[in-house]
Structures are given as C-alpha cells and as structure tokens.
Design a protein around this motif. Structure first.
Motif, PDB file in Angstrom:
ATOM      1  N   ASP A 273       0.807  -1.217   0.000  1.00  0.00           N
ATOM      2  CA  ASP A 273       0.000   0.000   0.000  1.00  0.00           C
ATOM      3  C   ASP A 273       0.845   1.273   0.000  1.00  0.00           C
ATOM      4  OD1 ASP A 273       1.041   0.032   2.539  1.00  0.00           O
ATOM      5  OD2 ASP A 273      -0.879  -0.021   3.588  1.00  0.00           O
ATOM      6  N   GLY A 274       2.181   1.105  -0.083  1.00  0.00           N
ATOM      7  CA  GLY A 274       3.052   2.273  -0.120  1.00  0.00           C
ATOM      8  C   GLY A 274       3.588   2.682   1.232  1.00  0.00           C
ATOM      9  N   GLY A 275       3.134   2.035   2.286  1.00  0.00           N
ATOM     10  CA  GLY A 275       3.619   2.354   3.618  1.00  0.00           C
ATOM     11  C   GLY A 275       4.923   1.639   3.931  1.00  0.00           C
ATOM     12  N   MET A 276       5.452   1.893   5.095  1.00  0.00           N
ATOM     13  CA  MET A 276       6.700   1.259   5.511  1.00  0.00           C
ATOM     14  C   MET A 276       6.535   0.652   6.904  1.00  0.00           C
ATOM     15  SD  MET A 276      10.566   2.846   5.848  1.00  0.00           S
ATOM     16  CE  MET A 276      10.253   3.700   7.390  1.00  0.00           C
ATOM     17  N   THR A 277       7.043  -0.555   7.067  1.00  0.00           N
ATOM     18  CA  THR A 277       6.983  -1.252   8.350  1.00  0.00           C
ATOM     19  C   THR A 277       8.367  -1.324   8.966  1.00  0.00           C
ATOM     20  OG1 THR A 277       5.119  -2.629   7.610  1.00  0.00           O
ATOM     21  CG2 THR A 277       6.403  -3.430   9.497  1.00  0.00           C
ATOM     22  N   ILE A 278       8.468  -0.963  10.247  1.00  0.00           N
ATOM     23  CA  ILE A 278       9.708  -1.127  10.995  1.00  0.00           C
ATOM     24  C   ILE A 278       9.710  -2.524  11.587  1.00  0.00           C
ATOM     25  CG2 ILE A 278      11.141  -0.243  12.866  1.00  0.00           C
ATOM     26  CD1 ILE A 278      10.782   1.831  10.748  1.00  0.00           C
ATOM     27  N   LYS A 279      10.722  -3.317  11.294  1.00  0.00           N
ATOM     28  CA  LYS A 279      10.775  -4.697  11.771  1.00  0.00           C
ATOM     29  C   LYS A 279      11.304  -4.747  13.206  1.00  0.00           C
ATOM     30  CE  LYS A 279      11.347  -6.892   7.256  1.00  0.00           C
ATOM     31  NZ  LYS A 279      12.169  -7.814   6.439  1.00  0.00           N
ATOM     32  N   THR A 280      10.387  -4.814  14.139  1.00  0.00           N
ATOM     33  CA  THR A 280      10.759  -4.870  15.555  1.00  0.00           C
ATOM     34  C   THR A 280      10.904  -6.322  16.006  1.00  0.00           C
ATOM     35  OG1 THR A 280       8.428  -4.798  16.179  1.00  0.00           O
ATOM     36  CG2 THR A 280       9.600  -2.698  16.042  1.00  0.00           C
ATOM     37  N   ALA A 281      11.392  -6.518  17.218  1.00  0.00           N
ATOM     38  CA  ALA A 281      11.542  -7.861  17.790  1.00  0.00           C
ATOM     39  C   ALA A 281      10.857  -7.901  19.138  1.00  0.00           C
ATOM     40  CB  ALA A 281      13.024  -8.215  17.925  1.00  0.00           C
ATOM     41  N   GLU A 282      10.439  -9.083  19.557  1.00  0.00           N
ATOM     42  CA  GLU A 282       9.749  -9.217  20.840  1.00  0.00           C
ATOM     43  C   GLU A 282      10.672  -8.920  22.015  1.00  0.00           C
ATOM     44  OE1 GLU A 282       8.556 -13.142  21.945  1.00  0.00           O
ATOM     45  OE2 GLU A 282      10.242 -14.107  20.908  1.00  0.00           O
ATOM     46  N   THR A 283      11.957  -8.909  21.751  1.00  0.00           N
ATOM     47  CA  THR A 283      12.938  -8.661  22.814  1.00  0.00           C
ATOM     48  C   THR A 283      13.274  -7.172  22.971  1.00  0.00           C
ATOM     49  OG1 THR A 283      14.614  -9.189  21.143  1.00  0.00           O
ATOM     50  CG2 THR A 283      14.040 -10.925  22.709  1.00  0.00           C
ATOM     51  N   ASP A 284      12.706  -6.313  22.150  1.00  0.00           N
ATOM     52  CA  ASP A 284      13.051  -4.883  22.190  1.00  0.00           C
ATOM     53  C   ASP A 284      12.847  -4.284  23.583  1.00  0.00           C
ATOM     54  OD1 ASP A 284      13.662  -5.049  19.529  1.00  0.00           O
ATOM     55  OD2 ASP A 284      12.189  -3.595  18.835  1.00  0.00           O
ATOM     56  N   GLY A 285      11.700  -4.554  24.185  1.00  0.00           N
ATOM     57  CA  GLY A 285      11.373  -3.981  25.486  1.00  0.00           C
ATOM     58  C   GLY A 285      12.349  -4.411  26.564  1.00  0.00           C
ATOM     59  N   ILE A 286      12.657  -5.702  26.601  1.00  0.00           N
ATOM     60  CA  ILE A 286      13.583  -6.225  27.605  1.00  0.00           C
ATOM     61  C   ILE A 286      14.980  -5.645  27.390  1.00  0.00           C
ATOM     62  CG2 ILE A 286      14.689  -8.316  28.511  1.00  0.00           C
ATOM     63  CD1 ILE A 286      12.141  -9.814  27.581  1.00  0.00           C
TER      64      ILE A 286
ATOM     65  N   ASP B 121      17.509   4.745  19.243  1.00  0.00           N
ATOM     66  CA  ASP B 121      16.607   3.926  18.440  1.00  0.00           C
ATOM     67  C   ASP B 121      16.205   4.724  17.200  1.00  0.00           C
ATOM     68  OD1 ASP B 121      14.584   2.414  17.319  1.00  0.00           O
ATOM     69  OD2 ASP B 121      13.562   2.016  19.219  1.00  0.00           O
ATOM     70  N   MET B 122      16.557   4.200  16.021  1.00  0.00           N
ATOM     71  CA  MET B 122      16.333   4.929  14.763  1.00  0.00           C
ATOM     72  C   MET B 122      14.924   4.748  14.204  1.00  0.00           C
ATOM     73  SD  MET B 122      19.062   6.605  14.207  1.00  0.00           S
ATOM     74  CE  MET B 122      18.553   7.179  12.602  1.00  0.00           C
ATOM     75  N   SER B 123      14.060   4.009  14.873  1.00  0.00           N
ATOM     76  CA  SER B 123      12.728   3.697  14.341  1.00  0.00           C
ATOM     77  C   SER B 123      11.942   4.946  13.969  1.00  0.00           C
ATOM     78  CB  SER B 123      11.936   2.874  15.362  1.00  0.00           C
ATOM     79  OG  SER B 123      12.597   1.677  15.672  1.00  0.00           O
ATOM     80  N   ASP B 124      11.816   5.889  14.896  1.00  0.00           N
ATOM     81  CA  ASP B 124      11.022   7.099  14.632  1.00  0.00           C
ATOM     82  C   ASP B 124      11.628   7.938  13.520  1.00  0.00           C
ATOM     83  OD1 ASP B 124       9.247   6.372  16.586  1.00  0.00           O
ATOM     84  OD2 ASP B 124      10.134   7.639  18.148  1.00  0.00           O
ATOM     85  N   LYS B 125      12.965   8.046  13.510  1.00  0.00           N
ATOM     86  CA  LYS B 125      13.646   8.830  12.475  1.00  0.00           C
ATOM     87  C   LYS B 125      13.432   8.209  11.097  1.00  0.00           C
ATOM     88  CE  LYS B 125      16.743  11.950  11.050  1.00  0.00           C
ATOM     89  NZ  LYS B 125      16.503  13.413  11.079  1.00  0.00           N
ATOM     90  N   PHE B 126      13.556   6.890  11.003  1.00  0.00           N
ATOM     91  CA  PHE B 126      13.337   6.205   9.730  1.00  0.00           C
ATOM     92  C   PHE B 126      11.902   6.420   9.235  1.00  0.00           C
ATOM     93  CE2 PHE B 126      16.796   2.705  10.356  1.00  0.00           C
ATOM     94  CZ  PHE B 126      17.770   3.656  10.130  1.00  0.00           C
ATOM     95  N   ARG B 127      10.941   6.290  10.162  1.00  0.00           N
ATOM     96  CA  ARG B 127       9.525   6.459   9.796  1.00  0.00           C
ATOM     97  C   ARG B 127       9.242   7.901   9.361  1.00  0.00           C
ATOM     98  NH1 ARG B 127       7.786   4.703  14.073  1.00  0.00           N
ATOM     99  NH2 ARG B 127       7.345   2.537  13.516  1.00  0.00           N
ATOM    100  N   GLU B 128       9.778   8.860  10.099  1.00  0.00           N
ATOM    101  CA  GLU B 128       9.562  10.272   9.798  1.00  0.00           C
ATOM    102  C   GLU B 128      10.129  10.654   8.427  1.00  0.00           C
ATOM    103  OE1 GLU B 128      11.619  14.385  11.304  1.00  0.00           O
ATOM    104  OE2 GLU B 128      11.113  12.916  12.849  1.00  0.00           O
ATOM    105  N   GLU B 129      11.349  10.192   8.140  1.00  0.00           N
ATOM    106  CA  GLU B 129      11.983  10.516   6.852  1.00  0.00           C
ATOM    107  C   GLU B 129      11.217   9.904   5.682  1.00  0.00           C
ATOM    108  OE1 GLU B 129      14.626  12.209   5.739  1.00  0.00           O
ATOM    109  OE2 GLU B 129      15.490  12.952   7.587  1.00  0.00           O
ATOM    110  N   TYR B 130      10.652   8.711   5.891  1.00  0.00           N
ATOM    111  CA  TYR B 130       9.906   8.073   4.807  1.00  0.00           C
ATOM    112  C   TYR B 130       8.574   8.778   4.581  1.00  0.00           C
ATOM    113  CZ  TYR B 130       7.584   4.588   1.940  1.00  0.00           C
ATOM    114  OH  TYR B 130       6.905   3.964   0.915  1.00  0.00           O
ATOM    115  N   GLU B 131       7.871   9.073   5.656  1.00  0.00           N
ATOM    116  CA  GLU B 131       6.551   9.698   5.524  1.00  0.00           C
ATOM    117  C   GLU B 131       6.642  11.129   4.992  1.00  0.00           C
ATOM    118  OE1 GLU B 131       4.855   9.326   9.381  1.00  0.00           O
ATOM    119  OE2 GLU B 131       4.364   7.185   9.152  1.00  0.00           O
ATOM    120  N   ASN B 132       7.714  11.840   5.338  1.00  0.00           N
ATOM    121  CA  ASN B 132       7.839  13.237   4.915  1.00  0.00           C
ATOM    122  C   ASN B 132       8.597  13.411   3.599  1.00  0.00           C
ATOM    123  OD1 ASN B 132       6.510  14.017   7.243  1.00  0.00           O
ATOM    124  ND2 ASN B 132       8.393  14.398   8.386  1.00  0.00           N
TER     125      ASN B 132
END
Length: 335
Positions: free
Chosen positions: A262-275, A289-300
């Motif tokens: 659909d043109g969106g982007m998924t950040i591949k997280t792991a179940e161990t991230d929180g721990i 954590d680059m997740s927000d930066k990666f998402r922001e750059e793609y969406e904008n």
C-alpha cells in the motif's frame, strides 16, 4: 601434431588474456585486501593494513584500510576519541568514503587531520561477538571516552549471549601494525595474491556463500527465544561490560524496514526490544533507536535507509541516507 600444439598454445594465451582483462575489470568493480584472522584483538580479524577496498556490487564505495587494518580516513586518533564498533553496516563499504555515519560525525564535529569517531567494525560482527571481545576492545583502545555499539536487531541467540561473558584476551602483538610482520612468507604472499587477484577472491567468495547457504538450510534453528534466559544472559553481559568500561556506552539500534504494497513502511521490531531497553536503562546505557527517524523521513520525504539503485530499495545495507540519518541522531548526544 604441430598444428594441434599451436592451437592449444593459442587457446592458453587467449584464456590468459581473458583472465587478465576480467581481473582488471573486477579490480575496479569488486576487490578487497586480504583478511587477517586473530584471536586476541578488539575484533576477530582485520584487513591487510594500508590496502584498498572497492565495492560496486551493492551501492558504490571506495575505501582504504588504515595501519591498524580498520576502515578509516586516517589512523591518527584524537587525544580522546569515540569507538564505533559493529558489523558491515558500520563498516559501510557500500557508500563512498566520507558518507558513512562515522565519517559524517568527524566532519560535523570539526575533525580534519585526526579521527574522533574511530570505526572498528567487521562483517558479521554482531552483539554477542562484540560482548565477547569487549575487554580486548577497551585494552586496544584505552583512551576511548565513549563506545558506540551498532545493532540491527535485539534478538540474539541466548547461548551466544551466555558464552559471550567469557572474555577474549588482548595481545599487543596482534595489533594491525604488528600482526602482519608475524605472518609467514607464504601467508603474506596469499594476502597479496588475494588483494591483486579479485578474480580468485570473487570465485572463492561465491563458493563460500554457496556453502554457507547450504549449511544454514540444514542447520537453521527456529526455536523461540526464552525470554527469562535472554534477560538473565543480557543482564550478566551488560553488568560485565559496565564494570570493564566506566565511561559512556551507547547502543545504536537501526531496525530493518520493509515497504508494503500500500506504499507504507513497516519497521521490523523484535519481541525482545522492550527487555533489551529495560536492561540498558538498568545499567545507564543510552539507546539511540532509529525507528522514529526512519519512519519520519519516509513519511515526509520518501527516503528509505537501506537499499541502492543497483540492488533493491529497503533491502541490504545502509545507504548514504541511512548513514546521514544515523549521524544526525548520534550528533544530538555527541555534542
């Protein structure tokens, strides 16, 4: 008979000329120096010091290994410096010299004739191996004021995390400027042949890749991570690391991304991230954590951190935009 011998000689000459042409083309397309394995250093291996690395198969990069065998613009360290240790993403062979996040940080922080952020990386050098060599890292670089550890996931084999606690020793004789002199004449010749015969290197590399893929298909383990064991092993490892290095440790976490239909982007997280972040917080280890930066750059801006025009977008190693984004986020805490 004379006719057949003459024909055979012509074929041999033609094959030698073709091989020479292919080798010359590959030298400027995909070549790298010999690799020196070691058991008592900050990493488990280094490149032949003062050699060139050219990679055009994924992205476009031309680099030079320094006198220590690491990939840096210079081997002259600042009085106090930062070590960036990680796998091939940090090594950054796929982008040009000056475009890696370590190069950008040095430029933005005003270091020209010496290196402040020093790149100590190795292909496949993931967190358990970094932990296993942490003592050797701090002894090889005793004046480091920070250590940046690069990871692309927080999910690691628990057995590797457990075995990483037993620290690799450090030996001055295995430094890049010393270890090459300890090699036998035959080993030195092999390194030079590999460096100047990329045709042989690429053939060997292809065979190794085939064997690796075949081996992985037979031994792949799909067992789920035992969360309690994971937490205990990571806690023990990080406790040891902070006892060995009482200055700042920074975890650079750049998760992989995936483009959706659909043109969106998924950040591949792991179940161990929180721990993982919980244990980092316990030991006062900063996590970028680059997740927000990666998402922001793609969406904008429709910018993706991995992939190249000669491969596939959103797959493979960090591209120059990925390195730029990482450098921008690290700069915020480096300053």
């Amino acid at each position: 008979m004379k006719k057949y011998v003459k024909q055979l000689i012509q074929w041999i000459i033609a094959a030698l000329i073709a091989g020479l042409i292919m080798n010359t083309v590959l030298f400027f397309y995909n070549s790298r120096p010999g690799w020196i394995e070691r058991t008592k250093g900050a990493t488990t291996g280094i490149y032949t010091p003062n050699s060139y690395i050219i990679k055009m198969t994924e992205g476009k990069g031309c680099h030079k290994s320094d006198s220590r065998g690491y990939v840096n613009n210079s081997d002259k360290l600042a009085d106090h410096y930062v070590i960036a240790v990680g796998a091939s993403h940090t090594q950054g062979k796929e982008v040009d010299d000056g475009e890696r996040y370590t190069d950008l940080l040095n430029e933005w922080l005003g270091y020209k004739d010496e290196v402040y952020v020093y790149n100590v990386s190795e292909d496949g050098y993931y967190l358990p191996y970094i932990i296993n060599g942490f003592k050797a890292l701090t002894e090889e670089f005793p004046d480091a004021e920070k250590i940046i550890i690069e990871i692309a996931t927080t999910s690691f084999d628990v057995d590797l995390l457990k075995s990483a606690y037993e620290q690799r020793e450090f030996d001055q004789s295995q430094l890049g400027e010393n270890i090459f002199d300890t090699l036998s004449l035959m080993d030195k010749m092999k390194k030079y042949v590999k460096q100047y015969s990329p045709l042989l290197y690429n053939a060997e590399n292809q065979l190794a890749s085939i064997k690796k893929i075949h081996g992985e298909s037979e031994t792949k383990n799909n067992k789920e991570v035992d969360i309690d064991e994971y937490r205990d092993a990571l806690d023990k490892d990080f406790d040891m690391m902070t006892s060995l290095f009482d200055k700042e440790i920074i975890i650079l976490y750049h998760p992989n991304v995936e483009l959706n239909e659909d043109g969106g982007m998924t950040i591949k997280t792991a179940e161990t991230d929180g721990i993982f972040k919980e244990i980092c917080e316990k030991y006062d280890i900063a996590v970028v954590d680059m997740s927000d930066k990666f998402r922001e750059e793609y969406e904008n801006n429709w910018v993706v951190s991995t992939g190249f025009s000669n491969t596939t977008i959103a797959e493979g190693h960090l591209n120059k935009e990925g390195h730029r984004m990482i450098a921008e986020e690290l700069l915020k805490i480096m300053e």
